[in-house]
Design a protein around this motif. Structure first.
Motif, PDB file in Angstrom:
ATOM      1  N   LYS A  56       0.913  -1.230  -0.149  1.00 10.63           N
ATOM      2  CA  LYS A  56      -0.123   0.169  -0.119  1.00 10.63           C
ATOM      3  C   LYS A  56       0.873   1.471   0.169  1.00 10.63           C
ATOM      4  O   LYS A  56       0.468   2.259  -0.597  1.00 10.63           O
ATOM      5  CB  LYS A  56      -0.896  -0.001   1.396  1.00 10.63           C
ATOM      6  CG  LYS A  56      -1.990  -0.831   1.044  1.00 10.63           C
ATOM      7  CD  LYS A  56      -2.815  -0.719   0.118  1.00 10.63           C
ATOM      8  CE  LYS A  56      -4.020  -1.726  -0.086  1.00 10.63           C
ATOM      9  NZ  LYS A  56      -4.907  -1.812  -1.115  1.00 10.63           N
ATOM     10  N   GLU A  57       1.763   1.423   0.692  1.00 12.99           N
ATOM     11  CA  GLU A  57       2.786   2.329   0.740  1.00 12.99           C
ATOM     12  C   GLU A  57       3.484   2.796  -0.655  1.00 12.99           C
ATOM     13  O   GLU A  57       3.705   3.719  -0.991  1.00 12.99           O
ATOM     14  CB  GLU A  57       3.923   2.215   1.725  1.00 12.99           C
ATOM     15  CG  GLU A  57       3.386   2.219   3.157  1.00 12.99           C
ATOM     16  CD  GLU A  57       4.703   2.159   4.180  1.00 12.99           C
ATOM     17  OE1 GLU A  57       5.593   2.077   4.164  1.00 12.99           O
ATOM     18  OE2 GLU A  57       4.333   1.926   5.512  1.00 12.99           O
ATOM     19  N   ARG A  58       3.947   1.588  -1.412  1.00 14.47           N
ATOM     20  CA  ARG A  58       4.362   1.616  -2.578  1.00 14.47           C
ATOM     21  C   ARG A  58       3.513   2.010  -3.892  1.00 14.47           C
ATOM     22  O   ARG A  58       3.926   2.241  -4.839  1.00 14.47           O
ATOM     23  CB  ARG A  58       4.932   0.447  -2.970  1.00 14.47           C
ATOM     24  CG  ARG A  58       6.609   0.064  -2.190  1.00 14.47           C
ATOM     25  CD  ARG A  58       7.069  -1.209  -2.569  1.00 14.47           C
ATOM     26  NE  ARG A  58       7.226  -2.362  -1.703  1.00 14.47           N
ATOM     27  CZ  ARG A  58       6.980  -3.457  -1.706  1.00 14.47           C
ATOM     28  NH1 ARG A  58       7.417  -3.961  -2.799  1.00 14.47           N
ATOM     29  NH2 ARG A  58       7.049  -4.196  -0.899  1.00 14.47           N
ATOM     30  N   ASP A  76       3.508   4.273 -11.451  1.00  9.21           N
ATOM     31  CA  ASP A  76       2.949   5.016 -12.326  1.00  9.21           C
ATOM     32  C   ASP A  76       3.334   4.363 -13.819  1.00  9.21           C
ATOM     33  O   ASP A  76       4.438   4.199 -14.212  1.00  9.21           O
ATOM     34  CB  ASP A  76       3.492   6.484 -12.387  1.00  9.21           C
ATOM     35  CG  ASP A  76       2.876   7.211 -13.723  1.00  9.21           C
ATOM     36  OD1 ASP A  76       1.779   7.036 -13.933  1.00  9.21           O
ATOM     37  OD2 ASP A  76       3.571   8.071 -14.058  1.00  9.21           O
ATOM     38  N   TYR A  77       2.202   3.379 -14.183  1.00  3.78           N
ATOM     39  CA  TYR A  77       2.434   2.830 -15.142  1.00  3.78           C
ATOM     40  C   TYR A  77       1.700   3.290 -16.714  1.00  3.78           C
ATOM     41  O   TYR A  77       1.768   2.494 -17.754  1.00  3.78           O
ATOM     42  CB  TYR A  77       1.439   1.373 -15.067  1.00  3.78           C
ATOM     43  CG  TYR A  77       2.014   0.764 -13.895  1.00  3.78           C
ATOM     44  CD1 TYR A  77       3.257   0.006 -14.161  1.00  3.78           C
ATOM     45  CD2 TYR A  77       1.588   0.456 -12.708  1.00  3.78           C
ATOM     46  CE1 TYR A  77       3.931  -0.870 -13.114  1.00  3.78           C
ATOM     47  CE2 TYR A  77       1.993  -0.060 -11.818  1.00  3.78           C
ATOM     48  CZ  TYR A  77       3.227  -0.732 -11.921  1.00  3.78           C
ATOM     49  OH  TYR A  77       3.584  -1.570 -10.709  1.00  3.78           O
ATOM     50  N   GLU A  78       1.295   4.551 -16.470  1.00  2.00           N
ATOM     51  CA  GLU A  78       1.029   5.202 -17.827  1.00  2.00           C
ATOM     52  C   GLU A  78       2.232   5.859 -18.605  1.00  2.00           C
ATOM     53  O   GLU A  78       3.187   6.437 -18.084  1.00  2.00           O
ATOM     54  CB  GLU A  78       0.198   6.301 -17.484  1.00  2.00           C
ATOM     55  CG  GLU A  78      -1.136   5.723 -16.551  1.00  2.00           C
ATOM     56  CD  GLU A  78      -1.864   4.956 -17.418  1.00  2.00           C
ATOM     57  OE1 GLU A  78      -2.478   5.234 -18.691  1.00  2.00           O
ATOM     58  OE2 GLU A  78      -2.517   4.128 -16.993  1.00  2.00           O
ATOM     59  N   MET A  79       2.022   5.755 -19.860  1.00  2.00           N
ATOM     60  CA  MET A  79       3.186   6.450 -20.749  1.00  2.00           C
ATOM     61  C   MET A  79       2.366   7.875 -20.984  1.00  2.00           C
ATOM     62  O   MET A  79       1.347   8.011 -21.621  1.00  2.00           O
ATOM     63  CB  MET A  79       2.846   5.674 -22.150  1.00  2.00           C
ATOM     64  CG  MET A  79       3.752   4.460 -22.219  1.00  2.00           C
ATOM     65  SD  MET A  79       5.705   4.668 -22.100  1.00  2.00           S
ATOM     66  CE  MET A  79       5.920   5.441 -23.659  1.00  2.00           C
ATOM     67  N   LEU A  80       3.457   8.489 -20.703  1.00  2.00           N
ATOM     68  CA  LEU A  80       3.074  10.100 -20.927  1.00  2.00           C
ATOM     69  C   LEU A  80       3.204  10.598 -22.256  1.00  2.00           C
ATOM     70  O   LEU A  80       3.975   9.998 -23.000  1.00  2.00           O
ATOM     71  CB  LEU A  80       3.824  11.076 -19.964  1.00  2.00           C
ATOM     72  CG  LEU A  80       3.759  10.710 -18.445  1.00  2.00           C
ATOM     73  CD1 LEU A  80       4.735  11.584 -17.605  1.00  2.00           C
ATOM     74  CD2 LEU A  80       2.334  10.870 -18.053  1.00  2.00           C
TER      75      LEU A  80
END
Length: 40
Positions: free
Chosen positions: A5-7, A12-16
């Motif tokens: 939960k802390e991690r 962030d798995y989204e490609m920007l």
């Protein structure tokens, strides 16, 4: 960081849109796994 939960807040798995992968090389760091030969 002791639990998942802390991690989660750092994941962030989204490609920007600002990532530019146009000069990338597919498979550049790929190494094929060695398979043990089976003699029967």
């Amino acid at each position: 960081m002791s639990n998942i939960k802390e991690r989660e807040k750092f994941d962030d798995y989204e490609m920007l849109d600002e990532y530019d992968c146009s000069d990338g090389i597919r498979g550049r760091f790929y190494e094929q796994k060695k398979m043990q030969e089976v003699v029967g």
